[in-house]
Scaffold this active site. Structure first.
Site, PDB file in Angstrom:
ATOM      1  N   ASN A 120     -21.730  42.479 -39.132  1.00  0.00           N
ATOM      2  CA  ASN A 120     -20.719  43.154 -38.327  1.00  0.00           C
ATOM      3  C   ASN A 120     -20.894  44.650 -38.512  1.00  0.00           C
ATOM      4  O   ASN A 120     -20.835  45.162 -39.627  1.00  0.00           O
ATOM      5  CB  ASN A 120     -19.316  42.722 -38.746  1.00  0.00           C
ATOM      6  CG  ASN A 120     -19.131  41.233 -38.563  1.00  0.00           C
ATOM      7  OD1 ASN A 120     -19.507  40.684 -37.523  1.00  0.00           O
ATOM      8  ND2 ASN A 120     -18.604  40.560 -39.556  1.00  0.00           N
ATOM      9  N   ARG A 178     -19.238  47.382 -38.070  1.00  0.00           N
ATOM     10  CA  ARG A 178     -17.975  48.122 -37.940  1.00  0.00           C
ATOM     11  C   ARG A 178     -17.211  48.038 -39.256  1.00  0.00           C
ATOM     12  O   ARG A 178     -17.621  47.324 -40.167  1.00  0.00           O
ATOM     13  CB  ARG A 178     -17.131  47.465 -36.841  1.00  0.00           C
ATOM     14  CG  ARG A 178     -16.892  45.989 -37.146  1.00  0.00           C
ATOM     15  CD  ARG A 178     -15.747  45.359 -36.415  1.00  0.00           C
ATOM     16  NE  ARG A 178     -15.379  44.106 -37.033  1.00  0.00           N
ATOM     17  CZ  ARG A 178     -15.912  42.918 -36.750  1.00  0.00           C
ATOM     18  NH1 ARG A 178     -16.849  42.816 -35.836  1.00  0.00           N
ATOM     19  NH2 ARG A 178     -15.519  41.843 -37.393  1.00  0.00           N
TER      20      ARG A 178
END
Ligand code: MV4
Length: 666
Positions: free
Chosen positions: A298, A300
């Protein structure tokens, strides 16, 4: 690396997000002395994130496609307010490489990884090929270009059943299917292809050996522009339902020094393989034997980053900003020290007893807990409307302790002491999970919720004491009105020492039934009968909605919000809402609970009953689709269907009449 690193000084940040994460980012940015700019939709006027920032820009109507996903308007807002940088938060545009590139092209700093890294980790098949090349452990599988059924059948035979079919472009479990034996493969491929095509616009599939009952363990990584890569340990996020995380913790209860070092270095290798920068998370499956496999990365900041912050003492948002302006990471791998244990619970506006139906409506009261080792990250406020347009997560309650059990018990208490009155929340479901033996012993895997809540979660029913307390509070709130409404002379004229009056009749309704009550005021104590049970309710200190009462000799702490004939009550994390039916209106009030209305805006997918049909409370009446999820609408009472006011295909607004249920005796 090698070359000179361009240093940019960031003095203002636009936060392209809403809710708790926007508030979280603003908190750190303000603490660093930066100017903050919020963006908000028409539905978020006056929302906490917009109020908290130094400036706020309206970017469009409520639907996300017209506001929070409008990269053009967000970049315009940044330019208009002379922002230096944009922080995307999570969700929305955070993992959109076109947005990262557009921000860059506009001469603004994107507080996140390079667009290229987002792109490379976006496709599962592509990411997996890269990870294999980088020596990151992956689940044995097939991610070839030949997408023929035959190629998959041969690969599955080599891998060995059970296998998992996944969408190459996917994530979050959509288009994913478990296949136990060869005979089921063709059907699974067909279904997965069409699901993948409609969800991701690509029907490319991959195959993997199925890891049974794995834990979800993810590693927080960080990289700067000087070639430094570190990991900050792991988080265990195994407690999920339908790929939605519910409870997260750090460290993982079964972690060892050696395993952490191995997973940590695999995660750093993964980040290096895509030339990563900033904060990222590498997800792994961990099996019972202690083997781990790369799942996805991911690109982020994650929802659950606070548990890492609490055991490392670091501020991950501050680190993101530092790295974005070209600074070196504030620590090296050897400096990492993990201290104690942290657990996070996600408070959602949803009803776990009704298939997690999202709840909407006005927040009558929000009172977060506070205390030693407790952190609450919220994006809500009293008086705010929870709208159906956005994610139903309202807040995160996080607790830290020297040991896992201290963190866990602190979290239970913090959840019980946090009160959100208005929309239904999953608060008592969270408390229930945290008190299950399997969770207490650190044994929860990704199968935990399915295994322990097979039939769903049973809703909180108010007990007699809760009802008696609600009645006493409503009456006590305005004694004169209570007596006048019930046809008695003014209480103040009467004086409290006179002979006992006959009980004041009271009818309190909830969405699950009606309570017939009789109440008498005996000076400082209300004597309340609920059905056949008698309660002596002594109301004690009442400060800022907190109520301490003694009910039949037991002390009860509650939080109450009264508005007119309605009272919201939070007792030990269980929230109830009572409506006081006006005298003489009891029949109407009872009848009205047979009116079934749409609990949220949505599409009628199916009507499951016919006019004249007998139904029991809890029976499924209709299926409503909202926020891409289907929800069963259940009968609130026993009775007979007397009217069907919606049909398949109708788009309903919240509160639109769907079905009428009348008295079974009619
Ligand atoms: C798996 C798996 C078992 N074996 N892959 C679910 C979401 C997606 N990110 C990957 N997922 C899984 N992939 C293999 N080869 C089990 C899951 C899985 C899961 C993973 C993480 C967290 C929760 C989960 C719940 C069910 C299944």
């Amino acid at each position: 690396m090698g070359g000179a690193v361009s240093a940019v000084a960031i003095s203002s940040i636009l936060i392209a997000n809403r809710g708790e994460i926007a508030c979280r980012i603003i908190r750190t940015a303000r603490g660093l002395g930066l100017r903050t700019i919020a963006v908000y939709s028409e539905a978020d006027r006056g929302a906490p994130h917009a109020v908290m920032a130094d400036e706020a820009v309206m970017i469009g109507p409520a639907p996300v496609g017209e506001s929070y996903l409008r990269s053009d308007r967000i970049i315009e807002a940044a330019q208009a307010t002379r922002a230096d940088a944009i922080h995307p938060g999570y969700g929305f545009l955070s993992e959109n490489e076109a947005f990262a590139e557009a921000v860059d092209n506009a001469g603004l700093v994107f507080i996140g990884p390079p667009a290229k890294a987002i792109y490379l980790m976006g496709n599962k098949a592509e990411a997996k090929r890269r990870m294999l090349a980088a020596g990151v452990p992956c689940v044995p599988g097939y991610e070839g270009d030949d997408q023929d059924d035959l190629a998959f059948a041969e690969a599955a035979q080599d891998i060995g059943y059970p296998v998992m079919v996944k969408a190459a472009a996917g994530g979050g479990g959509r288009g994913m299917r478990l296949v136990d034996e060869a005979g089921e493969l063709a059907d699974a491929l067909g279904l997965a292809r069409s699901e993948a095509a409609s969800a991701f616009g690509s029907d490319e599939l991959i195959l993997e050996k199925a890891v049974l009952r794995p834990r979800h363990v993810e590693i927080q990584v960080f990289a700067d522009k000087h070639g430094n890569f570190i990991h900050l340990g792991e988080r265990d996020c195994s407690v999920q339902r339908r790929h939605q995380k519910v409870i997260e913790e750090a460290p993982c209860p079964v972690m060892t020094e050696d395993l952490r070092a191995a997973m940590g270095s695999a995660a750093v290798d993964a980040a290096k393989a895509v030339d990563y920068r900033g904060a990222g998370t590498v997800e792994f499956l961990l099996d019972a034997a202690g083997d781990f496999y790369f799942l996805e990365m991911n690109t982020r900041l994650q929802v659950e980053h606070p548990v890492t912050e609490m055991i490392t003492g670091l501020d991950l948002v501050a680190m993101q900003i530092a790295v974005a302006q070209g600074e070196e990471l504030p620590l090296r791998q050897d400096d990492l020290k993990l201290n104690g244990h942290a657990i996070e619970a996600r408070l959602y506006a949803e009803d776990p007893s009704r298939d997690y139906l999202p709840a909407t409506g006005r927040i009558d009261l929000w009172r977060p807990a506070a205390g030693e080792g407790v952190r609450v990250d919220a994006g809500v406020a009293t008086g705010m409307e929870v709208s159906p347009y956005y994610d139903p997560m309202l807040a995160k309650v996080i607790a830290w302790g020297e040991t896992r059990d201290v963190a866990r018990t602190r979290l239970v208490r913090a959840l019980k002491e946090s009160a959100l009155l208005g929309p239904t929340t999953n608060s008592s479901f969270l408390v229930d999970i945290l008190q299950r033996d399997a969770f207490i012993h650190g044994e929860a895997t990704t199968a935990f919720l399915d295994e322990f809540y097979t039939g769903g979660f049973v809703a909180d029913e108010p007990g007699g004491a809760d009802v008696a307390l609600a009645a006493a509070l409503l009456l006590d709130d305005d004694r004169d009105a209570a007596f006048a409404a019930a046809g008695y002379v003014s209480a103040t004229q009467l004086g409290w020492s006179s002979a006992p009056l006959s009980p004041i009749p009271l009818h309190l309704t909830t969405d699950r039934g009606v309570f017939d009550i009789g109440a008498e005021c005996l000076g400082a104590v209300w004597s309340v009968t609920v059905g056949d049970d008698l309660f002596a309710v002594a109301l004690g200190q009442r400060t800022d909605h907190a109520v301490r009462a003694r009910i039949n000799g037991r002390t009860i702490d509650a939080v109450a919000a009264i508005s007119g004939s309605d009272i919201g009550l939070s007792v030990s994390g269980k929230c109830f809402r009572f409506h006081r039916a006006r005298p003489g209106m009891e029949d109407d009030a009872a009848g009205s609970s047979g009116r079934v209305v749409a609990p949220m805006p949505g599409l009628v997918v199916d009507i499951l009953v016919k006019k004249g049909q007998k139904v029991a409370r809890g029976d499924a009446l209709a299926v409503l689709e909202a926020m891409k999820m289907q929800h069963q609408i259940a009968a609130p009472i026993d009775g007979v269907v007397t009217g069907i006011d919606a049909s398949k295909g109708d788009q309903l607004a919240s509160g639109d009449l769907m079905i009428d249920i009348g008295d079974a005796a009619e």
